[in-house]
Design a protein around this motif. Structure first.
Motif, PDB file in Angstrom:
ATOM      1  N   ASP A  67       0.811  -1.220   0.000  1.00 15.38           N
ATOM      2  CA  ASP A  67       0.000   0.000   0.000  1.00 15.38           C
ATOM      3  C   ASP A  67       0.844   1.270   0.000  1.00 15.38           C
ATOM      4  OD1 ASP A  67      -2.516  -1.162  -0.124  1.00 15.38           O
ATOM      5  OD2 ASP A  67      -2.685  -1.382   2.051  1.00 15.38           O
ATOM      6  N   LYS A  68       2.161   1.130   0.018  1.00 18.21           N
ATOM      7  CA  LYS A  68       3.047   2.299  -0.053  1.00 18.21           C
ATOM      8  C   LYS A  68       3.363   2.603  -1.512  1.00 18.21           C
ATOM      9  CE  LYS A  68       5.259   1.390   4.404  1.00 18.21           C
ATOM     10  NZ  LYS A  68       6.539   1.126   5.127  1.00 18.21           N
ATOM     11  N   VAL A  69       3.109   3.845  -1.925  1.00 20.39           N
ATOM     12  CA  VAL A  69       3.271   4.213  -3.332  1.00 20.39           C
ATOM     13  C   VAL A  69       4.010   5.545  -3.438  1.00 20.39           C
ATOM     14  CG1 VAL A  69       1.211   2.970  -4.074  1.00 20.39           C
ATOM     15  CG2 VAL A  69       1.015   5.359  -3.346  1.00 20.39           C
ATOM     16  N   ASP A  70       4.475   5.823  -4.639  1.00 20.91           N
ATOM     17  CA  ASP A  70       5.143   7.095  -4.932  1.00 20.91           C
ATOM     18  C   ASP A  70       4.279   8.017  -5.784  1.00 20.91           C
ATOM     19  OD1 ASP A  70       7.436   6.330  -3.527  1.00 20.91           O
ATOM     20  OD2 ASP A  70       8.233   5.272  -5.277  1.00 20.91           O
ATOM     21  N   ALA A  71       3.128   7.511  -6.253  1.00 23.34           N
ATOM     22  CA  ALA A  71       2.202   8.324  -7.046  1.00 23.34           C
ATOM     23  C   ALA A  71       0.804   7.769  -6.837  1.00 23.34           C
ATOM     24  CB  ALA A  71       2.570   8.302  -8.523  1.00 23.34           C
ATOM     25  N   ILE A  72      -0.186   8.636  -6.967  1.00 19.46           N
ATOM     26  CA  ILE A  72      -1.578   8.240  -6.766  1.00 19.46           C
ATOM     27  C   ILE A  72      -2.429   8.666  -7.954  1.00 19.46           C
ATOM     28  CG2 ILE A  72      -1.505   8.225  -4.247  1.00 19.46           C
ATOM     29  CD1 ILE A  72      -2.626  11.037  -4.240  1.00 19.46           C
ATOM     30  N   THR A  73      -3.533   7.945  -8.171  1.00 17.16           N
ATOM     31  CA  THR A  73      -4.448   8.268  -9.262  1.00 17.16           C
ATOM     32  C   THR A  73      -5.881   8.056  -8.795  1.00 17.16           C
ATOM     33  OG1 THR A  73      -4.348   6.001 -10.112  1.00 17.16           O
ATOM     34  CG2 THR A  73      -2.837   7.604 -11.090  1.00 17.16           C
ATOM     35  N   GLU A  78      -6.071  -2.168  -3.038  1.00 21.18           N
ATOM     36  CA  GLU A  78      -5.730  -2.685  -4.362  1.00 21.18           C
ATOM     37  C   GLU A  78      -6.587  -2.055  -5.451  1.00 21.18           C
ATOM     38  OE1 GLU A  78      -6.584  -6.890  -6.280  1.00 21.18           O
ATOM     39  OE2 GLU A  78      -4.820  -7.012  -4.956  1.00 21.18           O
ATOM     40  N   LYS A  79      -7.853  -1.763  -5.122  1.00 22.52           N
ATOM     41  CA  LYS A  79      -8.756  -1.156  -6.110  1.00 22.52           C
ATOM     42  C   LYS A  79      -8.835   0.360  -5.991  1.00 22.52           C
ATOM     43  CE  LYS A  79     -11.828  -5.152  -6.679  1.00 22.52           C
ATOM     44  NZ  LYS A  79     -13.237  -5.639  -6.598  1.00 22.52           N
ATOM     45  N   TRP A  80      -8.226   0.929  -4.977  1.00 22.20           N
ATOM     46  CA  TRP A  80      -8.370   2.364  -4.705  1.00 22.20           C
ATOM     47  C   TRP A  80      -6.978   2.990  -4.630  1.00 22.20           C
ATOM     48  CZ3 TRP A  80     -13.287   2.803  -5.469  1.00 22.20           C
ATOM     49  CH2 TRP A  80     -14.180   1.858  -4.988  1.00 22.20           C
ATOM     50  N   HIS A  81      -6.576   3.676  -5.687  1.00 23.02           N
ATOM     51  CA  HIS A  81      -5.200   4.178  -5.783  1.00 23.02           C
ATOM     52  C   HIS A  81      -5.108   5.656  -5.410  1.00 23.02           C
ATOM     53  CE1 HIS A  81      -4.442   0.353  -7.655  1.00 23.02           C
ATOM     54  NE2 HIS A  81      -5.333   0.616  -8.604  1.00 23.02           N
ATOM     55  N   TYR A  82      -5.836   6.026  -4.375  1.00 18.70           N
ATOM     56  CA  TYR A  82      -5.891   7.430  -3.986  1.00 18.70           C
ATOM     57  C   TYR A  82      -5.795   7.531  -2.468  1.00 18.70           C
ATOM     58  CZ  TYR A  82      -7.125  12.346  -4.644  1.00 18.70           C
ATOM     59  OH  TYR A  82      -7.091  13.716  -4.679  1.00 18.70           O
ATOM     60  N   VAL A  83      -5.728   8.761  -1.974  1.00 19.30           N
ATOM     61  CA  VAL A  83      -5.684   9.021  -0.529  1.00 19.30           C
ATOM     62  C   VAL A  83      -6.940   9.785  -0.149  1.00 19.30           C
ATOM     63  CG1 VAL A  83      -4.419  10.117   1.355  1.00 19.30           C
ATOM     64  CG2 VAL A  83      -3.165   9.167  -0.592  1.00 19.30           C
TER      65      VAL A  83
END
Length: 697
Positions: A38-44, A63-68
Motif C-alpha cells: 500500500d506504499k506508493v510514490d504516485a496516486i491516481t 488494491e482497487k483504490w489508488h488514492y488518498v
C-alpha cells in the motif's frame, strides 16, 4: 522517540510474533506485506488530474483504490500507521490539507490550510462533516515541531469553519452525515437517495464524537503552549464539555441501552432506530460515554455468528455493502472499546473475527458479508458486498493493531497493558509458557500464570526489562460478564409512506396503519396497533409529522416529514434580499426552495453553502441574527436546510443571503476534474426560489 521501527521489509518481516498458532503468526506477516504494497510514490483517481498519476509518497487506499482519502487514511493512521511509518503518514496527511484559493473568503489566514472533506453526498461538506477525523491521526505525530505547527493552524481553521457552518447552538451538536457510512440509502431512509437535505441538517453520533476529540486536542495544544483557563485552552475545554453533555443527552436511547447512530434535524429531532458500531466504539474510547453507559452500549450491540455488523438493524431491500456487512477496521475499534470496558468475551470475539476473515480471504479485505464472512454473497439484486478491495489500508492497519495492542497490549506511548481473554490462552500459548512480539529494537514477552482460575482476563502483573526484552507476567483479573447478543443480522421493517394530515375543525386527522408509530416535532405521539385515524390538536403553528413501521419491536427508519400549518412568504427585493413583516411575537423557521444542478447527488464538491443574515427594526438585541443555509446537489427543486430566528410582532425584517464557503474553495481541489468546482475554479451557487417562513411552536 520512535516506539516502533518503520516497516522496511526486504524478504523478512520487520516484526514477528512467536505463538503456538502458526496461523496467527502467518497472518501478522501477511498484514505487514500488504502494508508494504500500500506504499506508493504516485496516486491516481478517476476524478482527479484527468486520471493521470501525480507524485505523492503516500499510502494508497487499497488494491482497487489508488488514492488518498481523508477518512480512510486517518482511521488507518490512528490504528497503526502513525507509529509504524510516521514520515509517510505525515506526507499523506499533508496531502489532505488545502489553503483557500477564493479571494475574500478567509481573510488574514489565507495561507493557512484546512482539512479537506472528500467528494461526497450532496456535494460534500457540510453535508458530510467528518473531515475532523484527520486530527485523530495527527495527534500521534506532534513530536515533529514543524508538523505540530501545521496541525495547530489546520485545527484552528477547521474548527472555526465548522463552528460557523455546521454547528447548531440550539441543539449543541454538529450537523452532518455519519462518519464512514457515506452511501446514503445503506443506513439512511431510502428517500435520501434523491434528497440529502435531511442528512445535511441531521446530527450523527460518530461525527460529533470526532469533533469532541478535535476540541480536546485543541485544548491540549493550547495548554502545552502555555495558555490558561482564561484563554483558548479554557474556551476549547468548555466547548468539549458542552458537546460531551449534548451527545449523551441527544443520542442515548435508554430503552435499548445504546447510542443512536443519528437523529433528525433541529426542528424535528426524531429519534432513529439505527445504531452503528464505529460511532458506538468511538463514544466509548473517547471517554464521552460514562462508564456504565459504555459497558451497556457495547454489550447491547448485537453480533452475528462470525463478526459484528457495522450497522444494526439491517435494512430491507438494500444491497450488501455497509448494510448486512462487517468491516475489519470497525471491528478493531470495537476491540478497543471492548478493552476499555474489560469485556473479555467481546475482545475474544473480535480477535477471532479478524483472524477468520483474513485467513478465509487470503487478504485484509475492505469488508465481508455478515452471515458468512464471505467476500461475496449471492442474493440477486442485493448481492454483495457491492465493492470489495484486497489489502484495504484501514483493514491492514486494523489487523496490525489487533496483534500489537489487542493481543500484546502495546500502547501508543510504548506502555504494555495486555488484556488477554483466558479463552484465547489455549490457542496462543498451547503447551508453552510464553508468547512474544518482536518489534525489531524491542521484544515484548507475555508469560502466562500457573493457574488461570475462573478469571475472564489476563492482565499485566510485574514487568521487567532484560536487554531489549520487556517481560510481562500475566495475572488473572475478573472481567465484566456481558455475553453477546446474537441478533446482529436482524432486519428492520420497511419505511412507511409519509403521514397525510387532513384538517377536521381544530384538529388534524391522520390515517395510520396497524404497526406504525406517529411522531410530531420529533416527539413520539402514539403507537397504532390497528388501522385507525389519529387525531392531533391544531396549534396554530407549523406541525411536522413523520412515521415509522414496527415489527418484532424494531422500528423502521423514518418516513419523510410532512409539515402543515401556516406558511408565510417574504417579498423578494433583489436576487439575494427579501423583506417581511412578523405577524406575531415568536420563533420562526426559514428555508428556501432551490435547485443545485452543479453535480450529482452522490458526489462532488459544490454543495451550496450560504449565510443568511436577518435584521429587524424591532430588535431583540444589539446584533443581527444569522443562520447557515445548505443547498445540496439535487435533481429537482426542493427545500434547503433551515434556520431559526425570533421576531417581535410588527417588526420589519430584511433577509440577506450571502455566499459562504464550500470545498471548491480549497486549492486541494484544483486538480479535481470529475465535476464542477475543481480545475475549472471555485463554485458555490444555486438557483434560489421562494423564501418560506413558518411559525414554530
Amino acid at each position: 522517540m520512535a516506539l516502533l521501527p518503520a516497516l522496511a521489509m526486504a524478504g523478512e518481516p520487520a516484526m514477528k510474533t512467536r505463538t503456538a498458532s502458526a496461523e496467527f503468526d502467518r497472518l501478522f506477516v501477511l498484514a505487514q506485506t500488504e502494508l508494504e504494497q500500500d506504499k506508493v510514490d504516485a496516486i491516481t483517481d478517476w476524478s482527479f488530474n484527468d486520471q493521470k498519476p501525480f507524485p505523492c509518497v503516500c499510502f494508497e487506499t487499497g488494491e482497487k483504490w489508488h488514492y488518498v482519502w481523508t477518512r480512510d487514511l486517518s482511521y488507518a493512521a490512528d490504528l497503526a500507521l502513525a507509529k509504524l511509518d510516521p514520515e509517510r503518514t505525515k506526507t499523506s496527511l499533508r496531502f489532505k490539507l488545502g489553503a483557500v484559493r477564493t479571494p475574500g473568503v478567509q481573510g488574514d489566514q489565507s495561507k493557512w490550510k484546512l482539512v479537506a472533506q472528500d467528494t461526497g453526498s450532496g456535494g460534500s461538506w457540510p453535508v458530510s462533516t467528518d473531515r475532523v477525523v484527520w486530527f485523530l491521526a495527527a495527534r500521534h505525530l506532534l513530536g515533529d515541531p514543524v508538523f505540530r505547527k501545521e496541525v495547530e493552524q489546520a485545527l484552528f481553521m477547521t474548527l472555526s469553519q465548522d463552528d460557523t457552518f455546521a454547528f447548531d447552538p440550539e441543539v449543541g451538536l454538529y450537523r452532518g452525515e455519519t462518519s464512514f457510512l457515506d452511501w446514503r440509502e445503506q443506513n439512511y431512509p431510502a428517500w435520501t437517495a434523491k434528497d440529502t437535505t435531511f442528512i445535511a441538517e441531521s446530527f450523527a453520533l460518530s461525527t460529533n464524537v470526532l469533533h469532541y476529540e478535535a476540541l480536546r486536542l485543541a485544548e491540549r495544544l493550547n495548554r502545552e503552549n502555555g495558555d490558561t483557563d482564561k484563554d483558548n485552552a479554557g474556551f476549547y475545554a468548555a466547548k468539549a464539555d458542552a458537546l460531551r453533555d449534548a451527545i449523551n443527552r441527544r443520542f442515548w436511547n435508554e430503552s435499548r441501552g445504546m447510542y443512536m447512530s443519528y437523529i433528525g434535524p433541529a426542528w424535528a429531532p426524531v429519534p432513529v432506530e439505527s445504531y452503528d458500531l464505529l460511532g458506538t466504539s468511538l463514544v466509548i474510547t473517547s471517554g464521552v460515554a460514562p462508564a456504565d453507559r459504555a459497558q451497556r452500549a457495547l454489550a447491547n450491540y448485537p453480533v452475528a455468528e462470525y463478526g459484528s455488523p457495522v450497522i444494526w438493524p439491517q435494512q430491507p431491500a438494500t444491497p450488501i455493502y455497509h448494510n448486512r456487512a462487517m468491516w475489519p477496521f470497525v471491528s478493531e475499534y470495537a476491540l478497543r472499546a471492548a478493552r476499555a470496558t474489560k469485556n473479555a468475551e467481546r475482545i475474544a470475539f473480535e480477535i477471532r473475527s479478524l483472524m477468520r476473515g483474513t485467513a478465509k480471504a487470503g487478504s485484509n479485505m475492505e469488508n465481508y458479508e455478515l452471515t458468512t464472512q464471505a467476500v461475496h454473497f449471492e442474493d440477486g439484486k442485493l448481492s454483495g458486498p457491492v465493492v470489495n478491495s484486497p489489502r484495504q489500508l484501514w483493514s491492514v492497519a486494523g489487523y496490525l493493531d489487533m496483534v500489537m495492542r489487542g493481543v500484546f497490549g502495546v500502547e501508543d506511548d510504548g506502555a504494555v497493558t495486555p488484556m488477554l481473554p483466558t479463552q484465547l490462552v489455549p490457542e496462543l500459548f498451547g503447551d508453552g509458557d510464553t508468547i512474544a512480539l518482536d518489534l525489531g529494537e524491542r521484544r515484548v514477552v507475555l508469560r502466562k500464570p500457573k493457574s488461570l482460575g475462573s478469571a475472564g482476563l489476563l492482565v499485566a502483573g510485574t514487568q521487567r526489562t532484560e536487554g531489549r526484552e520487556t517481560i510481562v507476567d500475566l495475572v488473572p483479573q475478573d472481567a465484566s460478564v456481558q455475553g453477546l447478543r446474537r441478533n446482529g443480522a436482524q432486519f428492520a421493517p420497511p419505511q412507511p409512506e409519509p403521514p397525510k394530515p387532513v384538517r377536521d375543525g381544530e384538529a388534524w386527522r391522520i390515517a395510520m396503519a396497524a404497526g406504525t408509530i406517529l411522531y410530531s416535532e420529533g416527539k413520539r405521539i402514539e403507537r397504532v396497533d390497528a388501522d385507525r385515524e389519529v387525531e392531533v390538536r391544531m396549534t396554530g403553528t407549523s406541525q411536522c409529522f413523520s412515521a415509522t413501521n414496527v415489527a418484532d419491536e424494531i422500528e423502521s427508519l423514518p418516513s419523510r416529514t410532512t409539515c402543515v400549518g401556516p406558511e408565510l412568504h417574504a417579498e423578494r427585493a433583489s436576487p439575494r434580499v427579501w423583506h417581511w413583516m412578523a405577524p406575531n411575537d415568536g420563533r420562526y423557521r426559514v428555508s428556501f426552495r432551490y435547485r443545485n444542478a452543479n453535480g450529482p447527488i452522490n458526489t462532488g464538491i459544490t454543495a451550496g453553502v450560504m449565510r443568511l443574515g436577518l435584521m429587524c427594526d424591532k430588535k431583540l438585541g444589539p446584533w443581527p441574527q444569522f443562520a447557515t443555509i445548505v443547498m445540496p446537489h439535487n435533481e429537482a427543486e426542493t427545500d434547503s436546510t433551515s434556520g431559526t430566528f425570533e421576531a417581535k410582532a410588527g417588526a420589519n425584517c430584511t433577509f440577506a443571503l450571502n455566499r459562504g464557503t464550500n470545498m471548491s474553495d480549497l486549492d486541494h481541489f484544483a486538480h479535481y476534474t470529475g465535476g464542477k468546482g475543481g480545475a475549472s475554479g471555485p463554485l458555490n451557487e444555486a438557483d434560489i426560489g421562494t423564501l418560506t417562513i413558518v411559525p414554530l411552536p
